[in-house]
Design a protein around this motif. Structure first.
Motif, short mmCIF file in Angstrom:
data_model
loop_
_atom_site.label_atom_id
_atom_site.label_comp_id
_atom_site.label_asym_id
_atom_site.label_seq_id
_atom_site.Cartn_x
_atom_site.Cartn_y
_atom_site.Cartn_z
N VAL A 110 0.83 -1.20 0.00
CA VAL A 110 0.00 0.00 0.00
C VAL A 110 0.87 1.25 0.00
CG1 VAL A 110 -1.65 1.35 1.36
CG2 VAL A 110 -1.99 -1.11 1.07
N ALA A 111 1.94 1.24 0.79
CA ALA A 111 2.85 2.39 0.82
C ALA A 111 3.47 2.65 -0.55
CB ALA A 111 3.94 2.17 1.86
N VAL A 112 3.86 1.57 -1.24
CA VAL A 112 4.44 1.73 -2.58
C VAL A 112 3.40 2.29 -3.54
CG1 VAL A 112 5.45 0.51 -4.54
CG2 VAL A 112 6.13 -0.11 -2.22
N LEU A 113 2.17 1.79 -3.45
CA LEU A 113 1.11 2.28 -4.35
C LEU A 113 0.77 3.75 -4.07
CD1 LEU A 113 -1.24 -0.83 -4.46
CD2 LEU A 113 0.21 0.05 -6.29
N ILE A 114 0.79 4.15 -2.79
CA ILE A 114 0.58 5.57 -2.48
C ILE A 114 1.68 6.40 -3.13
CG2 ILE A 114 0.58 7.28 -0.62
CD1 ILE A 114 -0.68 5.17 1.19
N GLY A 115 2.92 5.92 -3.04
CA GLY A 115 4.02 6.62 -3.70
C GLY A 115 3.82 6.69 -5.20
N GLN A 116 3.31 5.61 -5.80
CA GLN A 116 3.06 5.61 -7.24
C GLN A 116 2.00 6.65 -7.61
OE1 GLN A 116 4.52 3.44 -9.92
NE2 GLN A 116 3.66 5.30 -10.81
N VAL A 117 0.95 6.74 -6.81
CA VAL A 117 -0.10 7.73 -7.06
C VAL A 117 0.46 9.15 -6.94
CG1 VAL A 117 -2.27 8.67 -6.19
CG2 VAL A 117 -1.98 6.20 -6.38
N ILE A 118 1.29 9.38 -5.90
CA ILE A 118 1.90 10.71 -5.73
C ILE A 118 2.78 11.05 -6.93
CG2 ILE A 118 3.51 12.06 -4.34
CD1 ILE A 118 2.56 10.47 -1.90
N LEU A 119 3.57 10.08 -7.37
CA LEU A 119 4.46 10.31 -8.51
C LEU A 119 3.66 10.61 -9.77
CD1 LEU A 119 7.28 10.35 -9.75
CD2 LEU A 119 7.12 7.87 -10.04
N MET A 120 2.62 9.83 -10.02
CA MET A 120 1.79 10.07 -11.20
C MET A 120 1.13 11.45 -11.14
SD MET A 120 0.06 6.27 -11.51
CE MET A 120 -1.10 6.77 -12.77
N GLY A 121 0.69 11.84 -9.94
CA GLY A 121 0.09 13.16 -9.78
C GLY A 121 1.08 14.28 -10.06
N PHE A 145 11.09 5.10 -5.89
CA PHE A 145 11.40 4.77 -4.50
C PHE A 145 11.37 5.94 -3.52
CE2 PHE A 145 15.58 5.21 -6.56
CZ PHE A 145 16.24 6.06 -5.70
N PRO A 146 11.81 7.18 -3.88
CA PRO A 146 11.69 8.24 -2.87
C PRO A 146 10.23 8.60 -2.58
CG PRO A 146 12.48 9.14 -4.93
CD PRO A 146 12.51 7.65 -5.08
N LEU A 147 9.36 8.45 -3.57
CA LEU A 147 7.94 8.70 -3.34
C LEU A 147 7.31 7.56 -2.56
CD1 LEU A 147 6.95 11.40 -4.40
CD2 LEU A 147 8.74 10.52 -5.88
N ALA A 148 7.85 6.33 -2.72
CA ALA A 148 7.37 5.21 -1.90
C ALA A 148 7.66 5.46 -0.43
CB ALA A 148 8.02 3.91 -2.36
N MET A 149 8.78 6.11 -0.14
CA MET A 149 9.09 6.47 1.24
C MET A 149 8.07 7.49 1.76
SD MET A 149 12.60 8.13 2.73
CE MET A 149 12.53 9.42 1.51
N ILE A 150 7.72 8.47 0.95
CA ILE A 150 6.68 9.42 1.34
C ILE A 150 5.36 8.68 1.56
CG2 ILE A 150 5.44 11.50 0.68
CD1 ILE A 150 8.41 11.94 1.23
N GLY A 151 5.09 7.69 0.71
CA GLY A 151 3.89 6.89 0.89
C GLY A 151 3.89 6.16 2.22
N GLY A 152 5.06 5.68 2.64
CA GLY A 152 5.15 5.02 3.94
C GLY A 152 4.88 5.98 5.08
#
Length: 484
Positions: free
Chosen positions: A256-267, A289-296
């Motif tokens: 879920v954290a990785v997917l949140i990062g993916q959504v942030i990156l796409m946005g 990966f840096p956005l996956a950290m933000i997702g976490g």
């Protein structure tokens, strides 16, 4: 590519991990150097890969192993794709299961570490870009992007270096991935070897507070084993296995954290395309990966708010990260192109030596002037991270402060909360390559930016130390006046 090849590639990684552990247990040199098993396994995989084993077989008359080495072409293709996937798993779990501290508490304890860490990180760009622009570009015809290799390889490590492979491809310098992975190997080995030398020097000179010159771990500890009486559970069962295995639950949270990062990156990419992509493009080159950290971090904030049952276990997340990182390092080293390093050996060596010299100078000269107390224990962790990622810093702190008697661990950990989102694989590391490659910023512009950051961090660190010393002196004077 067939599922059988993918499965074989993963199974071979497991075999290499086991073999590397046996090597660590039996070979004293690896114990003295505190080499992680993943580095040993990566070295073994590299030895039997196409650049060494394949070339050796070609020299005696067979080209069968020229492209895939002993493992085969299909396995090498799977391994080459793994680092870019696994690094997002590692970064997504950095803050999962950890209570986010109050801002004031984190800054008061970690402020000196943060000032020192930012000084060293931005300084790696300054040193690297100066070497690149003044020597490497005019004499060896390499791109100015080579100036970013020190921070990417040293602070970012194998995961960041391998994870930025697509970014290097997009800016037209594919060899950058191999050089940065090679730089990560040099940095990790230098961090461990020089760190142990510095610890022995500090212990003999009385600069360490928690150990003496003759302090050494037991033979089992040096082999990477935990004494039986000191063993503890590697994870906590927070949910009953009849409903779901705890490992499955935590893997889902990381996903879920990785997917949140993916959504942030796409946005962010969509916003960039709509507003300023015609002028300068950055987010198109930023990896996940840096956005996956933000997702976490976002997910952990939700967990802190709603998880009344405390089902998220920090140590289980760490086990997932540990497995991912071990597999990442082996696969990255196994697919490292030695030919790319050989073709650029002199500029590679100049950059590596410049980076090592800067880190040594920062530890020996700046750390005592920035850290308010226990500078050696706090500084050695930062030194290890500056050369060989966070794990190296933790290893060196474990050697110099085995019973956690100093504030080094807490200061180091709190500092990571602010430091990691930007350097060592964070947003600045990810944005460095496209910014240096862009005509709007370019290498000189990015050099100026990092020089300003370095100067500001150094000034804040030195002034903070001075205020701490003056405050302690005022307290002593007040105490003396009260007793008189």
């Amino acid at each position: 590519m067939s599922p059988d090849i993918v499965g074989l590639a993963l199974l071979l990684l497991g075999v290499l991990l086991l073999v590397s552990k046996l090597v660590r247990v039996k070979w004293k040199l690896t114990q003295r150097l505190y080499l992680p098993g993943s580095i040993i396994g990566g070295g073994i995989a590299l030895l039997f890969g196409p650049d060494l084993f394949g070339r050796a077989m070609a020299a005696i008359g067979t080209d069968r192993f020229a492209e895939g080495g002993l493992f085969g072409t299909g396995v090498m293709q799977v391994w080459s794709a793994l680092p870019g996937l696994l690094i997002s798993v590692v970064f997504a779990g950095l803050f999962l299961g950890k209570p986010l501290p109050r801002f004031r508490e984190a800054v008061s304890l970690a402020g000196p570490n943060l000032a020192f860490g930012i000084t060293v990180a931005s300084g790696q760009y300054v040193v690297g870009l100066l070497i690149a622009l003044l020597v490497v570009v005019p004499l060896f015809n390499l791109p100015a992007l080579s100036g970013a290799l020190i921070e990417i390889g040293f602070l970012g490590g194998h995961g960041t270096a391998a994870g930025l492979g697509d970014t290097f491809d997009r800016v037209g310098w594919a060899a950058g991935k191999d050089l940065s992975v090679g730089m990560a190997t040099v940095g990790l080995l230098s961090g461990i070897i020089l760190g142990i030398i510095l610890i022995n020097w500090g212990a003999r000179r009385g600069k360490t507070a928690a150990i003496s010159a003759d302090a050494r771990g037991t033979a089992r500890e040096q082999a990477g084993l935990i004494e039986e009486e000191n063993r503890s559970a590697g994870a906590v069962m927070t949910v009953h296995p009849s409903s779901m295995d705890p490992l499955t639950l935590h893997f889902g949270l990381v996903a879920v954290a990785v997917l949140i990062g993916q959504v942030i990156l796409m946005g962010l990419q969509a916003v960039e395309r709509a507003l300023w992509a015609d002028a300068i493009e950055i987010m198109a080159y930023v990896p996940l990966f840096p956005l996956a950290m933000i997702g976490g971090i976002v997910l952990q904030m939700v967990i802190d708010r709603f998880d009344g049952n405390r089902v998220v276990d920090e140590r289980t997340v760490e086990r997932i990260q540990g497995l991912s990182l071990d597999m990442l390092v082996i696969s990255a080293m196994a697919t490292l192109s030695l030919q790319a390093i050989a073709d650029n050996l002199v500029p590679f060596a100049l950059l590596a030596l410049g980076g090592i010299a800067w880190c040594l100078f920062a530890f020996l000269f700046l750390a005592p002037r920035i850290m308010p107390g226990h500078w050696f224990e706090r500084g050695i962790g930062e030194f290890g991270q500056s050369l060989g990622v966070t794990a190296t810093g933790m290893v060196l702190m474990r050697v110099v402060d085995p019973e956690m008697k100093t504030p080094a661990y807490s200061a180091f950990g709190y500092k990571q909360l602010i430091f990691e989102p930007f350097f060592g694989g964070g947003l600045i590391t990810a944005a460095a390559i496209p910014l240096i490659a862009s005509p709007q910023v370019g290498p000189w512009g990015f050099l100026g930016m990092m020089a300003a950051v370095m100067a500001a961090a150094l000034f804040i660190g030195l002034m903070g130390r001075r205020r701490a010393v003056n405050g302690a002196g005022a307290q002593r004077e007040a105490a003396g006046a009260g007793t008189s």
